[in-house]
Design an enzyme around this catalytic site. Sequence first.
Site, PDB file in Angstrom:
ATOM      1  N   ARG A  67       0.842  -1.206   0.000  1.00 62.48           N
ATOM      2  CA  ARG A  67       0.000   0.000   0.000  1.00 62.48           C
ATOM      3  C   ARG A  67       0.871   1.247   0.000  1.00 62.48           C
ATOM      4  O   ARG A  67       0.537   2.255  -0.615  1.00 62.48           O
ATOM      5  CB  ARG A  67      -0.864   0.039   1.256  1.00 62.48           C
ATOM      6  CG  ARG A  67      -2.088  -0.808   1.161  1.00 62.48           C
ATOM      7  CD  ARG A  67      -2.983  -0.641   2.382  1.00 62.48           C
ATOM      8  NE  ARG A  67      -3.981  -1.690   2.379  1.00 62.48           N
ATOM      9  CZ  ARG A  67      -5.101  -1.647   1.669  1.00 62.48           C
ATOM     10  NH1 ARG A  67      -5.397  -0.592   0.944  1.00 62.48           N
ATOM     11  NH2 ARG A  67      -5.944  -2.653   1.686  1.00 62.48           N
ATOM     12  N   HIS A 111     -19.621   9.331   1.776  1.00 66.87           N
ATOM     13  CA  HIS A 111     -20.082   8.026   2.274  1.00 66.87           C
ATOM     14  C   HIS A 111     -21.613   8.010   2.266  1.00 66.87           C
ATOM     15  O   HIS A 111     -22.238   8.980   2.713  1.00 66.87           O
ATOM     16  CB  HIS A 111     -19.552   7.766   3.684  1.00 66.87           C
ATOM     17  CG  HIS A 111     -19.952   6.416   4.187  1.00 66.87           C
ATOM     18  ND1 HIS A 111     -19.421   5.248   3.686  1.00 66.87           N
ATOM     19  CD2 HIS A 111     -20.880   6.036   5.097  1.00 66.87           C
ATOM     20  CE1 HIS A 111     -19.984   4.212   4.288  1.00 66.87           C
ATOM     21  NE2 HIS A 111     -20.880   4.664   5.144  1.00 66.87           N
ATOM     22  N   ASP A 147     -14.040   5.722   6.736  1.00 68.27           N
ATOM     23  CA  ASP A 147     -15.280   6.492   6.917  1.00 68.27           C
ATOM     24  C   ASP A 147     -15.313   7.250   8.242  1.00 68.27           C
ATOM     25  O   ASP A 147     -16.373   7.399   8.856  1.00 68.27           O
ATOM     26  CB  ASP A 147     -16.509   5.576   6.774  1.00 68.27           C
ATOM     27  CG  ASP A 147     -16.533   4.889   5.426  1.00 68.27           C
ATOM     28  OD1 ASP A 147     -16.109   5.514   4.436  1.00 68.27           O
ATOM     29  OD2 ASP A 147     -16.948   3.724   5.360  1.00 68.27           O
TER      30      ASP A 147
HETATM   31  C1  GRF Z   1     -21.277   6.251  -3.844  1.00 66.76           C
HETATM   32  O1  GRF Z   1     -22.472   5.752  -3.331  1.00 66.76           O
HETATM   33  C2  GRF Z   1     -20.388   6.696  -2.717  1.00 66.76           C
HETATM   34  O2  GRF Z   1     -21.083   7.192  -1.618  1.00 66.76           O
HETATM   35  C3  GRF Z   1     -19.693   5.426  -2.337  1.00 66.76           C
HETATM   36  O3  GRF Z   1     -19.479   4.750  -3.550  1.00 66.76           O
HETATM   37  C4  GRF Z   1     -20.448   5.174  -4.505  1.00 66.76           C
HETATM   38  C5  GRF Z   1     -19.680   5.685  -5.686  1.00 66.76           C
HETATM   39  O4  GRF Z   1     -20.501   5.949  -6.788  1.00 66.76           O
HETATM   40  N1  GRF Z   1     -18.490   5.722  -1.603  1.00 66.76           N
HETATM   41  P1  GRF Z   1     -19.926   6.715  -8.058  1.00 66.76           P
HETATM   42  O5  GRF Z   1     -18.687   5.953  -8.521  1.00 66.76           O
HETATM   43  O6  GRF Z   1     -19.612   8.109  -7.650  1.00 66.76           O
HETATM   44  O7  GRF Z   1     -21.024   6.636  -9.083  1.00 66.76           O
END
Ligand code: GRF
Length: 216
Positions: A67, A111, A147
């Site tokens: 990582r 999130h 998160d």
């Molecule tokens: C979203 O629901 C975000 O909250 C979560 O992953 C999803 C990503 O969707 N972390 P996108 O790639 O922005 O369409």
Amino acid sequence: MTRKRVGVLISGRGSNLQALINACKSRDYPAEVVLVISNVPQAQGLLRAEAALIPTLTIDHKAFPTREAFDAVLDTALKEAGVEILCNAGFLRLHTPGFVESWRDRHLNVHPSLLPAFRGLHAHERVIAAGCKISGCTIHFVRPEMDEGPIVAQAAVPVLANDTSETLALRVLDAEHRLYPHALAVVASGAVSVQGERVVDKNDQAQVPFFSPPLP
Ligand code: GRF
């Protein structure tokens, strides 16, 4: 007005990236997306960035032994592009503490729950299983724990009786698309600051309406 230079990290669909790109089209928006990086070569979001003539990079995490090695290359690419604010938008990798520290209070994540409730994956399933009547989304500054971090802005949506995780996800996603550009704007314009792990927002500029169904 000088716009803050924003880098966006994605792993997939990129609908939040699209929302940020769209917001940046506005002449008085205080930020511009200058680089999009995906750790997944086929991410749909890369096509969205290309369509908007935004430089893209694919840095495939599978090509790195650790990582730390992956994050070091990511960090160099962002700094070379002069990125000032970093936005994770559906980026499905945990960062190393060193990377997080180097972007501290300049690094946002979205999130799909009202944090600190329902951190981690499958938030919508767990919201429904818990019988919650309200869910929503959160934009927060990134910390090493998943998160977690100072909350910049939140939007709430109702959880309806017949919701599945898919229908709830769509309703929350729509709120994300409205909230993320708003949160980035308040951060980029310097309207908020982090004090003692809380975001201080003197003029309540990060506040958004609470989306609640009317009571019968
Ligand atoms: C979203 O629901 C975000 O909250 C979560 O992953 C999803 C990503 O969707 N972390 P996108 O790639 O922005 O369409």
